[in-house]
Write a protein that holds these residues in place. Structure first.
Motif, PDB file in Angstrom:
ATOM      1  N   GLU A 113       0.826  -1.216   0.000  1.00  0.00           N
ATOM      2  CA  GLU A 113       0.000   0.000   0.000  1.00  0.00           C
ATOM      3  C   GLU A 113       0.857   1.261   0.000  1.00  0.00           C
ATOM      4  N   LEU A 114       1.933   1.268   0.774  1.00  0.00           N
ATOM      5  CA  LEU A 114       2.796   2.444   0.816  1.00  0.00           C
ATOM      6  C   LEU A 114       3.500   2.656  -0.519  1.00  0.00           C
ATOM      7  N   ALA A 115       3.895   1.561  -1.163  1.00  0.00           N
ATOM      8  CA  ALA A 115       4.557   1.684  -2.458  1.00  0.00           C
ATOM      9  C   ALA A 115       3.603   2.216  -3.518  1.00  0.00           C
ATOM     10  N   GLU A 116       2.331   1.900  -3.374  1.00  0.00           N
ATOM     11  CA  GLU A 116       1.351   2.301  -4.389  1.00  0.00           C
ATOM     12  C   GLU A 116       0.668   3.624  -4.054  1.00  0.00           C
ATOM     13  N   ASN A 117       1.005   4.222  -2.920  1.00  0.00           N
ATOM     14  CA  ASN A 117       0.373   5.471  -2.497  1.00  0.00           C
ATOM     15  C   ASN A 117       1.455   6.485  -2.141  1.00  0.00           C
ATOM     16  N   PRO A 118       2.081   7.100  -3.155  1.00  0.00           N
ATOM     17  CA  PRO A 118       3.201   8.010  -2.891  1.00  0.00           C
ATOM     18  C   PRO A 118       2.819   9.200  -2.019  1.00  0.00           C
ATOM     19  N   GLU A 119       1.560   9.664  -2.097  1.00  0.00           N
ATOM     20  CA  GLU A 119       1.154  10.789  -1.264  1.00  0.00           C
ATOM     21  C   GLU A 119       1.201  10.423   0.218  1.00  0.00           C
ATOM     22  N   ARG A 120       0.724   9.228   0.537  1.00  0.00           N
ATOM     23  CA  ARG A 120       0.740   8.799   1.940  1.00  0.00           C
ATOM     24  C   ARG A 120       2.172   8.625   2.430  1.00  0.00           C
ATOM     25  N   LEU A 121       3.021   8.022   1.590  1.00  0.00           N
ATOM     26  CA  LEU A 121       4.415   7.826   1.982  1.00  0.00           C
ATOM     27  C   LEU A 121       5.118   9.174   2.162  1.00  0.00           C
ATOM     28  N   SER A 122       4.824  10.121   1.296  1.00  0.00           N
ATOM     29  CA  SER A 122       5.412  11.457   1.416  1.00  0.00           C
ATOM     30  C   SER A 122       4.966  12.127   2.707  1.00  0.00           C
ATOM     31  N   SER A 123       3.730  11.912   3.083  1.00  0.00           N
ATOM     32  CA  SER A 123       3.222  12.479   4.334  1.00  0.00           C
ATOM     33  C   SER A 123       3.960  11.899   5.534  1.00  0.00           C
TER      34      SER A 123
END
Length: 665
Positions: free
Chosen positions: A602-612
């Motif tokens: 999920e983190l790999a596929e959701n760059p906005e969340r990982l950036s947050s």
């Protein structure tokens, strides 16, 4: 009724024919009639030694020496008994007395040398082995024991040569094959160590520590063939009370605190029995500064010192005097210079045997002695077994119990050591209010901006990484990683290059799981500041289990790289969770492996969340407890004050809970 002479002859015949139980009964009956019969006392002691009832043999040898103190054989046998009873100081004295009577006995010289090895007086041990070999040039055991002294002196080529000499004389000498494995392990040649330990196992599969040492070296090269079967054998041996593994290597694969405790207790009982009664009275008065000694073999550019140096610098010098008890060497690094500047003195014990090291520590009137090694690295557990200080503390270098009555406390936090786990720790727990793991808020990160190409990474695609040592990568962890790679198109896994053998094995294992081996990228070791900087080329650090990232987790988080962990069942498997909790990012802690895999994808596929999450890490890094070095120093000092107060009041160690303090910044 048999006469005394007939009783003796009957017992002696049984002894000669190997009927030891019958011989014991016969000599015991004879000695009731003639309790001062010198030969019978000696032979009965030999019988009891053969039956491994060493404690029962001692009174007969004492009685024999009261009758005749000129028998070198009696002194020699007494030395063997004391050695088996883990009383090396007394064993050394008895062997020395035997040699005074018969200086030309190679066996006595060899056995005295082994005791000197146990006492870490390696030069004196070498002298004994060399004298034994002059007397008996084809003495295989003396060559092997000599190799142990040479290995501990880090004269590895000579140590291997001594092993070769032993094996040339006795090719099936399992101890010499074991010695080769140990030497190769010290030389960081794990593939060669695996081969040597494998040969030892052919000749003596039940040799103490062999299975565990073999397993650890296999894990270092990611050779997982038969690993599960070997783990099961070791677990069964430990349950049966057999010393099958070293505690440090076992931490890499063990999944229960009870198993780790059992391993530590067996190791301690076998190698480090308590030599002196506890000292409970602090040598300094209640208003004096508390004198703390940190004992380590790694006061240099090494993981433990990289973590701890900031705490040493932040100690309150108005309330404490701090000493580095050094069992290692000065590598000339900046870390070493910082340590030297932070402490009130460095006490070099690296060339001292255990009794001498204890004297050197006591001469400094140390109140609290902190064991920064445990069963890891250049450790000096024998010094703690001799009670070098009134209060002795297990901290940082070995994340688990030492299973030893001479260790009073372990510093922990409630994430790594929940109160319900304290039953698995021999030490009393001093719970720190935040993260137990020291971190240095002065750690330098190089300004060098690495490109992906410079570090061998593809220009595009998600970069998972793990810079943990290879022995922490288990087949289960690798299964998770390859499933994550399969689910994230174009992703790669960036790992530390531990050895050529590990690289080859991991690439083979990836291919077996349907992953292109080229998707594994390996990073060479580099200086710490630059290593921290290259973390910026990665997107997410994937932690290992059952042994987490520790220093490597601090590295990643200090560099601003999100780390995903899975909370384990042991102290070693919960350190990353403690760091993340104390950085305010508990969302990076998975409860189960399935969650871990799902969250990584999920983190790999959701760059906005990982950036947050990255932004949160950056904001929290200097505002949360995990990297608040001064606050941790105050917390540790509070624990030390509580320990010292109990010692001054003649109270036994007790569990301590350090209250939450405001930030020391």
């Amino acid at each position: 009724m048999a006469s005394p002479a007939e009783l003796f002859q009957s017992a002696f015949a049984a002894f000669q024919q190997g009927r030891l139980q019958e011989a014991e009964r016969g000599f015991s009956k004879f000695l009731r009639k003639d309790p001062k019969h010198f030969p019978a006392l000696n032979i009965l002691a030999i019988v009891l030694v053969a039956l491994k009832r060493h404690a029962e043999a001692e009174p007969y040898l004492k009685a024999a020496l009261r009758i005749n103190a000129t028998s070198d054989a009696t002194f020699y046998n007494y030395g063997l008994v004391l050695k088996a009873l883990n009383r090396p100081d007394e064993a050394l004295q008895r062997f020395t007395e035997a040699l005074a009577l018969n200086p030309g006995n190679a066996e006595t010289l060899n056995n005295r040398g082994t005791v000197l090895n146990d006492l870490r007086d390696y030069p004196a041990a070498l002298a004994d082995f060399d004298r034994a070999l002059v007397l008996h040039p084809r003495y295989a055991a003396a060559f092997f024991n000599k190799s142990k002294s040479l290995a501990e002196l880090k004269r590895y080529d000579e140590a291997l040569a001594a092993c070769e000499s032993a094996l040339a004389l006795q090719p099936d000498l399992a101890e010499a094959w074991f010695g080769r494995g140990y030497i190769f392990g010290q030389m960081r040649m794990p593939a060669e160590a695996v081969e040597a330990y494998g040969r030892a196992r052919q000749f003596n599969p039940d040799m103490p520590l062999l299975k565990g040492n073999l397993l650890h070296q296999k894990m270092l090269v990611c050779d997982w063939h038969d690993a599960n079967a070997l783990i099961a054998e070791i677990e069964a041996d430990l349950i049966a009370g057999k010393l099958a593994a070293e505690p440090f290597g076992w931490q890499g694969v063990a999944t229960s605190e009870r198993s780790l405790q059992r391993c530590a207790e067996l190791t301690n009982a076998s190698r480090f029995p308590m030599q002196t009664p506890p000292l409970r009275v602090s040598p300094t008065g209640p208003n004096a500064k508390i004198r703390v000694g940190y004992l380590s073999g790694e006061f240099r550019q090494q993981a433990t010192s990289l973590l701890l140096v900031g705490v040493l610098e932040q100690h309150d010098k108005c309330a404490f005097e701090i000493f580095a008890i050094d069992n290692g060497y000065d590598d000339g690094s900046d870390i070493r210079r910082r340590i030297a500047g932070a402490v009130d003195g460095i006490v070099d014990i690296s060339t001292l045997n255990d009794p001498q090291a204890v004297d050197a520590i006591r001469a400094q009137r140390i109140d609290i002695l902190v064991n920064l090694n445990g069963y890891f690295g250049e450790q000096r557990t024998g010094v703690f077994a001799r009670r070098a200080a009134p209060v002795q503390v297990n901290y940082l270098g070995f994340p688990g119990t030492l299973g030893a009555g001479f260790m009073d406390y372990i510093l922990a936090d409630q994430h790594v050591l929940p109160p319900e786990h304290r039953q698995f720790f021999s030490e009393k727990v001093a719970w720190l209010p935040n993260c137990y793991q020291a971190n240095d808020d002065r750690r330098e990160i190089s300004t060098r901006a690495f490109t992906r190409a410079e570090v061998g990474l593809p220009a595009q695609g998600f970069v998972f990484c793990c810079f943990n040592n290879a022995y922490k990568i288990t087949p289960d962890v690798f299964d998770s990683w390859t499933r994550i790679l399969s689910a994230v198109d174009g992703s790669v896994l960036w790992l530390l290059e531990d050895s050529a053998a590990a690289v080859a094995n991991l690439r083979r294992e990836a291919e077996l799981r349907g992953i292109d081996p080229a998707r594994l990228v390996f990073a060479a070791r580099m200086l710490p500041a630059e290593h921290l900087a290259r973390h910026r080329c990665a997107d997410l650090f994937l932690d290992t289990l059952p042994y987490n990232a520790h220093t490597t987790a601090s590295d990643a988080l200090w560099a601003g790289l999100p780390l995903l962990t899975c909370r384990g069942e042991t102290f070693a498997g919960r350190v990353a969770a403690s760091l993340l909790q104390n950085l305010g990012v508990p969302e990076l802690i998975a409860a189960k492996r399935d969650d871990y895999e799902r969250m990584a994808i999920e983190l790999a596929e959701n760059p906005e969340r990982l950036s947050s999450i990255r932004e949160k890490l950056s904001a929290n890094r200097l505002n949360m407890p995990a990297f608040d070095t001064r606050r941790l120093a105050r917390d540790i000092e509070t624990a030390f004050h509580r320990m010292s107060e109990r010692a001054r009041a003649s109270l036994a160690p007790g569990h301590i809970t350090v209250p939450v303090h405001d930030s020391g910044q």
